[in-house]
Design an enzyme around this catalytic site. Structure first.
Site, PDB file in Angstrom:
ATOM      1  CG  ASP A   1      31.475  23.162   5.822  1.00  0.00           C
ATOM      2  OD1 ASP A   1      30.481  23.823   5.497  1.00  0.00           O
ATOM      3  OD2 ASP A   1      32.794  23.459   6.504  1.00  0.00           O
ATOM      4  N   GLY A   2      28.144  22.138   5.553  1.00  0.00           N
ATOM      5  CA  GLY A   2      26.965  21.753   6.224  1.00  0.00           C
ATOM      6  C   GLY A   2      26.891  23.172   6.952  1.00  0.00           C
TER       7      GLY A   2
ATOM      8  CD  GLN B   1      17.353  14.888  26.509  1.00  0.00           C
ATOM      9  OE1 GLN B   1      18.398  14.567  26.504  1.00  0.00           O
ATOM     10  NE2 GLN B   1      17.059  14.752  25.168  1.00  0.00           N
TER      11      GLN B   1
ATOM     12  CG  HIS C   1       7.796  19.075  30.098  1.00  0.00           C
ATOM     13  ND1 HIS C   1       7.008  18.364  30.039  1.00  0.00           N
ATOM     14  CD2 HIS C   1       8.571  18.209  30.594  1.00  0.00           C
ATOM     15  CE1 HIS C   1       7.018  16.954  31.274  1.00  0.00           C
ATOM     16  NE2 HIS C   1       7.781  17.105  31.213  1.00  0.00           N
TER      17      HIS C   1
ATOM     18  CE  LYS D   1       2.664  10.982  29.192  1.00  0.00           C
ATOM     19  NZ  LYS D   1       2.849  11.795  28.511  1.00  0.00           N
TER      20      LYS D   1
ATOM     21  NE  ARG E   1       6.394   9.142  26.934  1.00  0.00           N
ATOM     22  CZ  ARG E   1       6.200   9.280  26.027  1.00  0.00           C
ATOM     23  NH1 ARG E   1       6.024   8.584  24.314  1.00  0.00           N
ATOM     24  NH2 ARG E   1       5.129  10.585  25.736  1.00  0.00           N
TER      25      ARG E   1
ATOM     26  CG  ASP F   1       0.468  16.966  27.247  1.00  0.00           C
ATOM     27  OD1 ASP F   1       0.611  17.689  28.431  1.00  0.00           O
ATOM     28  OD2 ASP F   1       0.529  15.906  26.999  1.00  0.00           O
TER      29      ASP F   1
END
Ligand code: R5P
Length: 283
Positions: A33-34, A90, A122, A184, A186, A211
């Site tokens: 079923d994954g 996020q 990050h 920068k 975005r 980076d």
């Protein structure tokens, strides 16, 4: 005892070598079923170190399963190593109703561990999202290792201000050169990146762009274009986490990158240096 997620097997092996710890057997399966199933044999160690770069939703599930499995196998203490922490970008909600996904992931990961280590996240502040002690490990110094010894008057350049400290760490590890940063912007709808150059002179110099992450390659290819327009000699790209999704390699090649390096926090052909010894020093 070191236990690895399927996407972090080389990193976990390097960590075992660096620390002299045993590397556990582990089996990764998927039901019809994954659903995933990651398991370890019983082992004779109180402390388990679970190493999973959460590069995908499957990797997140595998991490939660392995944290649980090592307790079932007999570990009384669990340290979780996230060489790369997915969803870390996020880290804030821009409007009501948006998740702070980094916090949601951190909370889930905290339920199965006593401690977390992650490599150059990050934003350092994401460590505060965990409900258990969490530390970041700085592996940026190793990024100087693959660079040629004959760089011409090198400039270590961050594509945005946030990566300036990383660029400075790499410059200092290389042993010569200057540091600067671009600015920068975005477009969050289209993902398009616009890079505002600094006034640093780059004519006939070698530039090393530094980076934390190269994902789609938009940031770096845009920066390389700007540098070529200003008569740069060679441009090297180096990063901690070589995600390299979609057509990133093509973009960078078309932009004329001299070489692209990363660490093994994400296991790619470009992962030329290991962040495992740096993590090992924190275990
Ligand atoms: C964002 O601020 C990060 O530091 C990187 O610059 C970004 O993740 C790179 O993404 P991409 O390669 O998609 O431009």
């Amino acid at each position: 005892m070191i236990v690895s997620g399927s996407a972090s097997q080389s990193f976990a092996a390097a960590l075992a070598t660096a620390t002299g710890r045993e590397l556990s057997a582990v089996a990764y399966d998927r039901f019809p079923d994954g659903e995933l199933h990651a398991a370890v044999p019983e082992f004779d160690a109180d402390h388990a170190v679970v190493v999973v770069s959460t590069v995908s939703s499957d990797a997140h599930v595998q991490l939660l399963q392995l944290q649980d499995a090592v307790r079932e196998a007999g570990a009384s203490e669990v340290t979780t190593v996230l060489p790369y922490m997915g969803y870390a970008r996020q880290d804030r909600a821009f409007s009501a109703g948006e998740p702070v996904s980094a916090r949601a992931m951190a909370r889930a990961i905290s339920t199965g561990t006593d401690r977390v280590l992650t490599v150059n996240p990050h934003e350092e502040a994401i460590c505060d999202f965990f409900d258990v002690p969490a530390e970041s490990v700085d592996a940026a110094g190793r990024l100087a290792d693959p660079l040629p010894a004959d760089l011409a008057d090198p400039l270590f350049l961050a594509p945005d201000e946030g990566a300036t400290d990383l660029a400075d760490t790499v410059r200092s590890a290389y042993g010569s050169g200057a540091t600067d940063h671009f600015v920068k912007e975005r477009d969050h709808d289209t993902g398009e990146v616009v890079v505002e150059p600094s006034d640093a002179a780059v004519g006939d110099r070698d530039v090393v762009l530094v980076d934390d992450i190269v994902a789609t390659g938009s940031t770096m290819s845009e920066a390389i274009d700007v540098l070529h327009g200003r008569g740069v000699d060679r441009v090297f790209v180096t990063c901690l986490h070589p995600l390299l999704v979609e057509n990133a390699r093509t973009k960078l090649a078309r932009a004329g990158v001299a070489a692209l390096y990363g660490t093994d926090t994400i296991e790619r052909p470009e992962s030329r240096v290991s962040a495992a010894p740096a993590v090992g020093r924190h275990l």
